[in-house]
Scaffold this motif. Structure first.
Motif, PDB file in Angstrom:
ATOM      1  N   ALA A 142      41.383   6.492   9.612  1.00  0.00           N
ATOM      2  CA  ALA A 142      40.527   6.753   8.459  1.00  0.00           C
ATOM      3  C   ALA A 142      41.349   7.122   7.231  1.00  0.00           C
ATOM      4  O   ALA A 142      40.965   6.815   6.094  1.00  0.00           O
ATOM      5  CB  ALA A 142      39.538   7.875   8.789  1.00  0.00           C
ATOM      6  N   GLY A 143      42.479   7.795   7.415  1.00  0.00           N
ATOM      7  CA  GLY A 143      43.307   8.171   6.268  1.00  0.00           C
ATOM      8  C   GLY A 143      43.820   6.950   5.517  1.00  0.00           C
ATOM      9  O   GLY A 143      43.770   6.899   4.282  1.00  0.00           O
ATOM     10  N   GLU A 144      44.318   5.918   6.235  1.00  0.00           N
ATOM     11  CA  GLU A 144      44.805   4.708   5.582  1.00  0.00           C
ATOM     12  C   GLU A 144      43.660   3.959   4.898  1.00  0.00           C
ATOM     13  O   GLU A 144      43.792   3.439   3.790  1.00  0.00           O
ATOM     14  CB  GLU A 144      45.463   3.807   6.632  1.00  0.00           C
ATOM     15  CG  GLU A 144      45.949   2.457   6.099  1.00  0.00           C
ATOM     16  CD  GLU A 144      47.106   2.612   5.125  1.00  0.00           C
ATOM     17  OE1 GLU A 144      47.430   1.635   4.445  1.00  0.00           O
ATOM     18  OE2 GLU A 144      47.683   3.727   5.047  1.00  0.00           O
ATOM     19  N   TRP A 145      42.511   3.900   5.599  1.00  0.00           N
ATOM     20  CA  TRP A 145      41.343   3.227   5.015  1.00  0.00           C
ATOM     21  C   TRP A 145      40.935   3.883   3.696  1.00  0.00           C
ATOM     22  O   TRP A 145      40.732   3.204   2.686  1.00  0.00           O
ATOM     23  CB  TRP A 145      40.192   3.257   6.007  1.00  0.00           C
ATOM     24  CG  TRP A 145      38.958   2.539   5.505  1.00  0.00           C
ATOM     25  CD1 TRP A 145      38.084   2.966   4.570  1.00  0.00           C
ATOM     26  CD2 TRP A 145      38.509   1.247   5.903  1.00  0.00           C
ATOM     27  NE1 TRP A 145      37.110   2.051   4.348  1.00  0.00           N
ATOM     28  CE2 TRP A 145      37.334   0.963   5.158  1.00  0.00           C
ATOM     29  CE3 TRP A 145      38.949   0.307   6.811  1.00  0.00           C
ATOM     30  CZ2 TRP A 145      36.624  -0.208   5.300  1.00  0.00           C
ATOM     31  CZ3 TRP A 145      38.230  -0.870   6.956  1.00  0.00           C
ATOM     32  CH2 TRP A 145      37.082  -1.122   6.213  1.00  0.00           C
ATOM     33  N   ASN A 146      40.810   5.199   3.670  1.00  0.00           N
ATOM     34  CA  ASN A 146      40.359   5.892   2.461  1.00  0.00           C
ATOM     35  C   ASN A 146      41.408   5.825   1.358  1.00  0.00           C
ATOM     36  O   ASN A 146      41.068   5.848   0.167  1.00  0.00           O
ATOM     37  CB  ASN A 146      40.025   7.351   2.788  1.00  0.00           C
ATOM     38  CG  ASN A 146      38.730   7.457   3.579  1.00  0.00           C
ATOM     39  OD1 ASN A 146      37.921   6.531   3.590  1.00  0.00           O
ATOM     40  ND2 ASN A 146      38.522   8.575   4.267  1.00  0.00           N
ATOM     41  N   ARG A 147      42.701   5.740   1.723  1.00  0.00           N
ATOM     42  CA  ARG A 147      43.723   5.576   0.686  1.00  0.00           C
ATOM     43  C   ARG A 147      43.554   4.222  -0.006  1.00  0.00           C
ATOM     44  O   ARG A 147      43.639   4.109  -1.238  1.00  0.00           O
ATOM     45  CB  ARG A 147      45.119   5.685   1.308  1.00  0.00           C
ATOM     46  CG  ARG A 147      46.255   5.638   0.279  1.00  0.00           C
ATOM     47  CD  ARG A 147      47.612   5.660   0.962  1.00  0.00           C
ATOM     48  NE  ARG A 147      47.835   4.396   1.690  1.00  0.00           N
ATOM     49  CZ  ARG A 147      48.272   3.280   1.114  1.00  0.00           C
ATOM     50  NH1 ARG A 147      48.514   3.253  -0.194  1.00  0.00           N
ATOM     51  NH2 ARG A 147      48.464   2.181   1.827  1.00  0.00           N
ATOM     52  N   LEU A 148      43.306   3.167   0.768  1.00  0.00           N
ATOM     53  CA  LEU A 148      43.080   1.849   0.180  1.00  0.00           C
ATOM     54  C   LEU A 148      41.779   1.818  -0.634  1.00  0.00           C
ATOM     55  O   LEU A 148      41.691   1.158  -1.675  1.00  0.00           O
ATOM     56  CB  LEU A 148      43.033   0.789   1.285  1.00  0.00           C
ATOM     57  CG  LEU A 148      44.341   0.555   2.046  1.00  0.00           C
ATOM     58  CD1 LEU A 148      44.114  -0.406   3.193  1.00  0.00           C
ATOM     59  CD2 LEU A 148      45.416   0.029   1.113  1.00  0.00           C
ATOM     60  N   ALA A 149      40.747   2.538  -0.167  1.00  0.00           N
ATOM     61  CA  ALA A 149      39.487   2.589  -0.916  1.00  0.00           C
ATOM     62  C   ALA A 149      39.676   3.266  -2.267  1.00  0.00           C
ATOM     63  O   ALA A 149      39.104   2.849  -3.280  1.00  0.00           O
ATOM     64  CB  ALA A 149      38.419   3.318  -0.095  1.00  0.00           C
ATOM     65  N   ALA A 150      40.501   4.325  -2.302  1.00  0.00           N
ATOM     66  CA  ALA A 150      40.766   5.002  -3.572  1.00  0.00           C
ATOM     67  C   ALA A 150      41.507   4.080  -4.534  1.00  0.00           C
ATOM     68  O   ALA A 150      41.258   4.101  -5.748  1.00  0.00           O
ATOM     69  CB  ALA A 150      41.578   6.276  -3.320  1.00  0.00           C
ATOM     70  N   MET A 151      42.435   3.236  -4.010  1.00  0.00           N
ATOM     71  CA  MET A 151      43.164   2.312  -4.872  1.00  0.00           C
ATOM     72  C   MET A 151      42.251   1.188  -5.383  1.00  0.00           C
ATOM     73  O   MET A 151      42.417   0.708  -6.515  1.00  0.00           O
ATOM     74  CB  MET A 151      44.344   1.709  -4.113  1.00  0.00           C
ATOM     75  CG  MET A 151      45.439   2.713  -3.770  1.00  0.00           C
ATOM     76  SD  MET A 151      46.751   1.948  -2.778  1.00  0.00           S
ATOM     77  CE  MET A 151      47.314   0.686  -3.920  1.00  0.00           C
ATOM     78  N   ALA A 152      41.304   0.765  -4.560  1.00  0.00           N
ATOM     79  CA  ALA A 152      40.419  -0.342  -4.959  1.00  0.00           C
ATOM     80  C   ALA A 152      39.304   0.116  -5.896  1.00  0.00           C
ATOM     81  O   ALA A 152      38.700  -0.714  -6.581  1.00  0.00           O
ATOM     82  CB  ALA A 152      39.820  -1.007  -3.717  1.00  0.00           C
ATOM     83  N   SER A 153      39.018   1.420  -5.955  1.00  0.00           N
ATOM     84  CA  SER A 153      37.982   1.927  -6.864  1.00  0.00           C
ATOM     85  C   SER A 153      38.602   2.038  -8.251  1.00  0.00           C
ATOM     86  O   SER A 153      39.448   2.896  -8.505  1.00  0.00           O
ATOM     87  CB  SER A 153      37.476   3.290  -6.382  1.00  0.00           C
ATOM     88  OG  SER A 153      36.865   3.179  -5.124  1.00  0.00           O
ATOM     89  N   ARG A 154      38.184   1.175  -9.173  1.00  0.00           N
ATOM     90  CA  ARG A 154      38.851   1.098 -10.459  1.00  0.00           C
ATOM     91  C   ARG A 154      37.899   0.524 -11.509  1.00  0.00           C
ATOM     92  O   ARG A 154      36.844  -0.023 -11.187  1.00  0.00           O
ATOM     93  CB  ARG A 154      40.095   0.198 -10.366  1.00  0.00           C
ATOM     94  CG  ARG A 154      39.790  -1.209  -9.925  1.00  0.00           C
ATOM     95  CD  ARG A 154      41.018  -2.017  -9.540  1.00  0.00           C
ATOM     96  NE  ARG A 154      41.980  -2.052 -10.587  1.00  0.00           N
ATOM     97  CZ  ARG A 154      43.175  -1.445 -10.537  1.00  0.00           C
ATOM     98  NH1 ARG A 154      43.517  -0.787  -9.453  1.00  0.00           N
ATOM     99  NH2 ARG A 154      44.025  -1.505 -11.541  1.00  0.00           N
ATOM    100  N   LEU A 155      38.307   0.653 -12.777  1.00  0.00           N
ATOM    101  CA  LEU A 155      37.576   0.058 -13.889  1.00  0.00           C
ATOM    102  C   LEU A 155      38.233  -1.260 -14.280  1.00  0.00           C
ATOM    103  O   LEU A 155      39.456  -1.379 -14.279  1.00  0.00           O
ATOM    104  CB  LEU A 155      37.578   0.982 -15.112  1.00  0.00           C
ATOM    105  CG  LEU A 155      36.779   2.285 -15.002  1.00  0.00           C
ATOM    106  CD1 LEU A 155      36.927   3.082 -16.284  1.00  0.00           C
ATOM    107  CD2 LEU A 155      35.322   2.016 -14.725  1.00  0.00           C
TER     108      LEU A 155
END
Length: 460
Positions: free
Chosen positions: A424-437
């Motif tokens: 889950a840690g790797e998944w959420n790190r990638l989700a934070a990078m993909a959340s963008r303007l």
């Protein structure tokens, strides 16, 4: 817009009722809590669309309650407005740093409450009119070249009209000349006849003294006079004919000169049309390349920090700087800002509240893959007061049109591994990078020039 619930948190019953009466004017249902602890307990059971939070209360104060609300993914997206007698820039900055959208003093004009609710997207101002038509830019653009071509065609049409007018004038002068010649001939003949008749008048003493025999001499004088009149009329007619022929020759010369000028204008127009097409293509390529570079520079670092509103103060600063550059470049068109919300690996706690899964947990144990703010109703509910203020300022700009949008990404849309292939840690790190303007620029060009297709540029 169907925002109907508000929570007023204040230990003063008078303050609660006073604000509730004002909110009722906007068809909002109001719930109450007399402390920060009571507000948190209420939010565990029910959700609202906006919270008005007092600062000084027994037990947990207002800022502590705001911090607790924003730390809970279930309530983090609810806008919180501090409703207090405290004021000053230091306090406002402290409240916004903890997640509040602003500070509303307890003594305020009703218009202030309306404007705050409007910026949060909870009410609609029906008095807002259409934006005024944009004035033409004083800068010389591709349309100026098109105006030159139109001017050349106007001059061509003018040449044709001049030739037609000259022919009509000469025809009218010819008819008038013939009429004048006939009138002059009649008048001269009448004068000669009157003079001869006057010489033959019975009252003339010379006629009385003449013998009866000289009648042939009088007839001879009449014939002589008529012959002179005919000769004078012939000479006058010859002069008029010569003038007419000269006028016709001049008209033919002017017609030939006009046709030559029209041929030259036609060749020049063909050259201008080719130059206009080349200039349009070159301008489109330059604009495409320039705007693509601007978009890349904007989108490269435009990630949305975890727990922050997508359309926040950082996005407002970026948008303000971008608007200044675009005005100096003479840009006219649409600026579209899209918030991509990637799915996080979330698990439910014993109370049913969703929160990010522990880093070491497998993605197969996630209860749901979603972004905490993906279910918000509109982009207006995902912006700070500062960003809403900027939106209101740009609304009056005739050259820039701002559009906001949100995009909820599915697990297959981003750079995510398959379920169970990562923790889950790797998944959420990638989700934070993909959340963008993502900033997209769409120029508004003249109708005669096709708009370049600009691809969105957002680096991962």
């Amino acid at each position: 817009m169907a925002f109907k619930r508000a929570l007023v948190v204040d230990d003063s019953n008078t303050a609660r009722q006073s604000l509730a009466r004002l909110l009722a004017d906007y068809d909002m249902e109001v719930a109450f809590a007399d402390s920060g602890e009571a507000a948190l307990e209420f939010l565990h059971r029910e959700l609202v669309d906006v919270i008005f939070m007092d600062h000084t209360m027994p037990g947990m104060d207002g800022l502590e309650a705001v911090s607790a609300i924003k730390s809970n993914p279930r309530t983090a997206t609810i806008p919180v407005m501090m409703y207090t007698t405290k004021e000053g820039e230091v306090y406002v900055s402290q409240a916004r740093a903890l997640g509040a959208v602003g500070v509303l003093p307890k003594k305020f004009h009703p218009n202030v409450l309306f404007e705050m609710l409007q910026k949060l997207g909870l009410v609609t101002d029906r008095r807002t009119g259409e934006a005024s038509s944009p004035e033409p830019s004083p800068r010389r653009r591709i349309s100026d070249v098109a105006d030159e071509v139109d001017a050349e065609y106007d001059r061509r049409a003018l040449g044709v009209s001049v030739q037609t007018l000259m022919e009509r004038i000469l025809e009218e002068q010819h008819l008038k000349l013939r009429s004048d010649i006939l009138s002059s001939q009649r008048r001269f003949a009448r004068e000669v006849a009157e003079e001869i008749l006057a010489q033959q008048s019975p009252a003339d003493p010379a006629r009385q003294s003449l013998p009866a025999g000289p009648a042939p001499r009088r007839h001879g004088a009449l014939v002589t006079g008529l012959a002179l009149a005919v000769m004078a009329l012939t000479v006058f007619g010859w002069q008029m004919t010569a003038q007419r022929d000269a006028a016709l020759l001049e008209a033919a010369r002017l017609g030939a000169a006009t046709r030559s000028e029209l041929d030259a204008l036609s060749q020049r127009n063909a050259g201008l049309s080719s130059a206009l097409q080349d200039a349009s293509q070159a301008a489109g390529h330059r604009l495409d390349a320039g705007l693509a570079a601007v978009q890349w520079a904007l989108n490269d670092p435009a990630m949305i920090p975890p727990g922050a509103l997508p359309f926040g103060d950082d996005a407002a600063r970026r948008l303000t700087a971008l608007a200044g550059h675009l005005r100096r470049l003479g840009f006219s068109g649409t600026v579209r800002v899209t918030a991509a919300l990637a799915p996080f690996c979330l698990v439910a706690d014993p109370t049913g509240t969703l929160e990010p899964a522990p880093p070491e947990r497998s993605t197969g144990d996630c209860d749901v893959f979603a972004h905490p703010m993906a279910d918000s109703a509109t982009p207006e509910s995902l912006q700070t007061v500062g960003f809403a203020t900027l939106m209101e300022e740009l609304d009056g700009d005739p050259d820039l049109r701002l559009e906001l949008a949100t995009e909820a990404l599915a697990p297959g849309d981003g750079p995510f591994p398959g379920a169970g292939a990562a923790d889950a840690g790797e998944w959420n790190r990638l989700a934070a990078m993909a959340s963008r303007l993502t900033f997209t620029l769409e120029p508004r060009l003249p109708d005669s020039v096709p708009a370049p297709a600009l691809a969105e540029t957002s680096r991962p």
